[in-house]
Structures are given as C-alpha cells and as structure tokens.
Design an enzyme around this catalytic site. Structure first.
Site: not given
Length: 569
Positions: A501-502
C-alpha cells in the site's frame, strides 16, 4: 513504459511548448533576487543522482539555522513577485511562485524526516520552536494582498490570455487556495486567522509529541506464562526490547507493531487487557502527556477558523478541495458501508463468543479472531508468516512496479548516498525500456524510539519539468520489528499488504507526469484508492511464485492456503 520521465527535457506534460517553458522560467529567474544562502543545509544538494539530501550533515542546530534563514530568503523572493511593477502574467507570477523558496524546501524536507523518523528530544525542541514560525511565515504569503491580486488576475484572465489547460489549472487552483486560506479577509480577519493558525500549529506539535512519548512506553511481562502463545519471532523481539530497556523479562512496546501481535496471540487474557488499555489510552492518562485539553483546543480553533472563513464547521471547510465536496456526501458513503460492516462484525463476534464461552472484550477481539480462523478455515496466521520475509516482500513489490509501470529498482551499496539511519536502504529507480534514470527510493523499515508510529510515504524531491526535468526522491517509512541476530525478518500478511500500500504512494510520486510541482497533489478522498489496489497484488500468483517463498523450504505459498485466506476475508 513507465509514466515518469515521459517528457523530454524542458517540455511540458500538459501541452505547454518547450520554448514557452524556457521563456517563462527565464522571466521568473530574472525577477527573483539573487541570494546566496549562508546555512549549510540550504545549499543546493550535491552528489550523484542530481543531488541527494545531506543527511550526514544534519544536526538540530544546523536545521534550525537553515529553516530560519530559509524563511527570510523566501520572504524576499515573494516580496519581489508581489511588488513587481509589471502587469501580472503567468510567468512573472505563477512560475515565479513555483520557483520561489527552493532553499527552504530543501531544509523542509530534512525537517520533516528528522522530526518524524528520528524525533529525539533535540529535534522535538526544534519542532516546538519552528512550527509556529513556519505557520506564520506561510500566512504572510497568503495574506499578502498584492500577491493575491496578481494571482487572481492571472487566474481570472487565463482563458483570455490563451493559457494552456495545465497553466489555467495551476492559476485557478492557486487562486482558490489563497481564498480558501483567508486571502480575501480584511486586515482584522487576517490577524485573527493568523492567531488561530499559529495556535493550531502549536497544538498539533504538542499533540504529536505527547502521543509519541506515550508510544515510547512499554509493558513489562515478568514471567514466561505472560508471553505464552506468542510466536517465537515476537517473543524474541519482546525479550530484546526488555534487554534494551534494562528490564527483566519481556517488554511490549506501546506501538501497534508490538501490541497487535501480542493481542492476537498472547494467551494471558489479563495481560492482554493491560497491554490493550495502555495502547488505547495513549494521551489519555491525566499526566504530562495527556492530550484531552489539546484535542479540545484543536476542535475549538478549527471551529473558529471555519466560521471566520464563512463555513458552518471545520468539515465544510476541509471538504472544499476533495472529490466528495461536502460532509453530507462523505457521510452518505459511510452510511452505505456502516450497516453491512456492522452486520459482519456481529457475525464475527458471535463466532468468537461460541469459542471463548464469555463476552468478547476489546482485548479479546484479535485473539479470538485467530481462533475462529483456525476453527472455521483451518487458517493459522503463524502458518503464513514464513512466506513473508521482509526482503522478499520488498522484491515482490519491485516486481509489481516493473510489470505495471516499467520500473527497475537496483539497490545502492551502503555509503553510496547519505542516509539518516544506518539501516535505511536506498534503490535507484530506472525505466526498463531504456535504462533512463527516474529517481531514488529510500526505505526506512524499522521502528525506533522517537519515530512516529504507523506507515507513510514521503517525497524529498518531486518531479517537474517547468525548469528542466527534476528527478524524484521518494521514500517509504514503516515500523517493522527487527529480528534477533541473523534471523529472517518475518512480517504478517497484513504488514505485507501495508508495505504494498505505502509503496503505491511512492509509485504515485515516481510515476509522476506533470509540469508544475504544485499540481502534483491528489485529493485526500482519492489518494488512498490506487494504493489499496496495489494491496491486491500481494496474493497474486506471479508475486507468490516468484517471491513469497517459505523461508525454510523455499516453496511458494500453495494455492490451497491462498484459498483459505480468501475464504476467511
């Protein structure tokens, strides 16, 4: 083909001819005063890869010196723009504001990292002193009537002047941002808004530092029985945490990366309650780190600001620059999700209660969720972790970036560029198609005292082409727990998805394709969507077969195990 770097040197992504960009940049440079920064941390970044942050030179004193001088340098540049006797144009106003303040931007990138990733007492002191000064300096720009009138004139006349769509968007968004932040207020209103903004800056700094202080605390578990049920890797990490703090037994540090595994696997229910209460009561203990009055002050100040700017409440003001536009639209979406989410949780708690034989308290939820997964789906989270070794997970993310965006990530030997911590890894990012340089990716993976909790992405330098092509310096920041000695660093499926995600946010920066850096932002209610999509690649067969391999057997995760995960979701 990667999206980043698809402009030729000096050309615009949004249709602005290269010759126009060069001419506009020349006008802006001629307008801004020639200044030579004295502070070391304001200097143009040197070294390879178009210059890199001088992390090896940063100290609290040097950082403070640079920020204060940088504000003065920027003030002189904005004064030159505002006081220009020539009629306002896109070049002498909008391009000039894009170009202004670059030394301060460099120091600001260092400031953000040293206060978020390091957070020592010295840097916290700098933050407390500098944050209200930075807030006031920003307001000084917004409240400059002559500057605002120039920006507004360019925006209002954009179509008549024949500006490109991208130039028009920059001008109109700049004008709207000025208005949204108080540029149209009278002198008394600006003074009051400045007071509110400075008070908010102080309150936010205080809140953040108090929460970090409580997260630097820990719960001591003196006996072996207290850590029964913990996986070996988490138990070893708790023992190491205790040794580093000179306490006997095991220590559960008051951060999510330590607390969640204990709440998920610790058999001692009474100790789970102790750990849970300590974590959820961060900032709520009636001591020096209590944030209740700080939160109340933030709420009050936000309401005052909203009323001053003509809005009914903070949410109405905050939602102006979002896709939803109104609190009602956002709430409508949340209400659509609420009923099915609540029904699902009710089912889950009923399953947990059937196993536990008692009511499910908050400190029971993660623990019995694991028991339900095992009973209903024959799924044990500890069975998954050997497939998610941190280095392999990162390599899987890089593979995804190569497949989707045409990027290659090559690790740099340690010492090639400075880093702010010895264990920060740096990778060069290039285009697969032609090997051209895109930027650097910094990966700060591990928790440490003073570092804020959670996971986030940061950009030290953004892509732009309005004054030559600038490469990207992007970073990801996680809070994984280091393993003991040479043991592999195993993370959970949830942590692997968080990493992807990051990494999606970092890819957002690396795949940038815009001319002006001010257009690189994304509405808050959209920015998470692309990253959430990236999470789904973790359990895709190409990633599993190539990278998510068992640390002992070397075999990829079988599809039967993937099916159990999907059934349990």
């Amino acid at each position: 083909m990667a999206l980043s770097g698809c402009a030729t040197a000096g050309s615009g992504i949004g249709g602005t001819p290269a010759a126009t960009l060069e001419a506009d940049a020349a006008v802006a440079r001629a307008l801004l005063p020639v200044q030579t920064p004295r502070a070391e941390l304001l200097q143009v970044w040197t070294g390879p890869y178009e210059g890199v942050p001088p992390w090896d030179k940063v100290t609290p004193a040097k950082l403070k010196e640079a920020l204060l001088e940088g504000i003065e340098l920027r003030r002189a540049e904005y004064a030159a723009i505002a006081d220009n006797p020539e009629p306002p144009t896109f070049a002498n106003t909008l391009v000039a504001t894009q170009m202004a303040g670059q030394p301060l931007q460099r120091a600001g990138a260092l400031y953000g990292v040293m206060t978020s990733n390091i957070g020592s007492a010295d840097y916290q002191a700098v933050d407390r002193e500098i944050s209200p000064i930075m807030s006031a300096a920003g307001d000084e720009i917004t409240f400059n009537t002559k500057l605002f009138q120039r920006v507004k004139a360019v925006a209002d006349g954009a179509r008549a002047a024949g500006l490109t769509a991208e130039q028009t968007r920059l001008a109109e968004r700049s004008r709207d941002s000025f208005i949204r932040n108080g540029a149209a207020l009278d002198a008394a209103g600006k003074a009051e808004l400045g007071r509110i903004n400075t008070a908010l800056s102080n309150a936010f700094t205080s809140f953040g530092q108090k929460v970090v202080a409580d997260e630097n605390a820990w719960t001591v578990i003196p006996t072996e029985a207290g850590v029964a049920g913990l996986p070996a890797s988490n138990k070893a990490a708790a023992a190491a945490a205790a040794r580093s703090r000179n306490v006997q037994g095991w220590a559960i540090v008051n951060t999510r990366s330590s607390v969640d595994p204990f709440l998920s696997f610790g058999d001692d229910r009474a100790m789970r309650e102790v750990v849970w209460r300590k974590f959820v009561n961060r900032g709520d203990n009636g001591d020096a780190n209590d944030t209740n009055s700080t939160i109340a002050e933030i709420v009050r100040l936000r309401a005052e600001r909203a009323r001053l700017l003509g809005f009914g409440n903070h949410a109405e003001w905050r939602m102006q620059d979002t896709m939803a536009k109104t609190p009602a639209a956002a709430m409508a979406l949340m209400e659509r999700v609420w009923a099915p989410a609540k029904a699902r949780v009710t089912e889950e708690v009923a399953d947990m209660r059937a196993i536990a034989g008692h009511d499910i308290e908050p400190w029971d939820y993660l623990y019995y969720a694991e028991k339900v997964r095992k009973q209903k789906y024959d799924l044990d989270q500890n069975e998954l972790k050997p497939y998610f070794e941190l280095g392999n997970v990162k390599r899987g993310a890089f593979y995804m970036a190569g497949r989707l965006y045409g990027f290659d990530f090559t690790p740099l030997p340690r010492g090639t560029v400075p880093t702010f911590q010895p264990d920060v890894e740096v990778f060069e990012v290039t285009n697969k198609a032609d090997g051209s340089h895109v930027g650097l990716f910094y990966s700060d993976d591990f928790s440490r005292a003073g570092k804020r909790s959670g996971a986030w992405a940061t950009t030290y330098r953004s892509y732009s082409t309005y004054d030559g092509v600038k490469n990207v310096l992007a970073s990801n920041n996680n809070n994984f727990t280091k393993a003991e000695g040479a043991e592999p660093i195993l993370i959970s499926l949830d942590d692997a998805q968080t990493l992807f995600h990051e990494f999606g946010h970092a890819l957002h920066s690396l795949a940038a394709a815009y001319t002006y850096p001010a257009l690189g932002g994304t509405p808050r209610d959209y920015v998470e969507y692309p990253s959430q999509v990236h999470e789904h690649w973790v359990l895709s067969r190409p990633i599993l077969d190539g990278y998510m391999k068992h640390v002992e057997t070397g075999q990829p995760m079988p599809q039967s195990l993937v099916a159990k995960i999907e059934a349990s979701n």
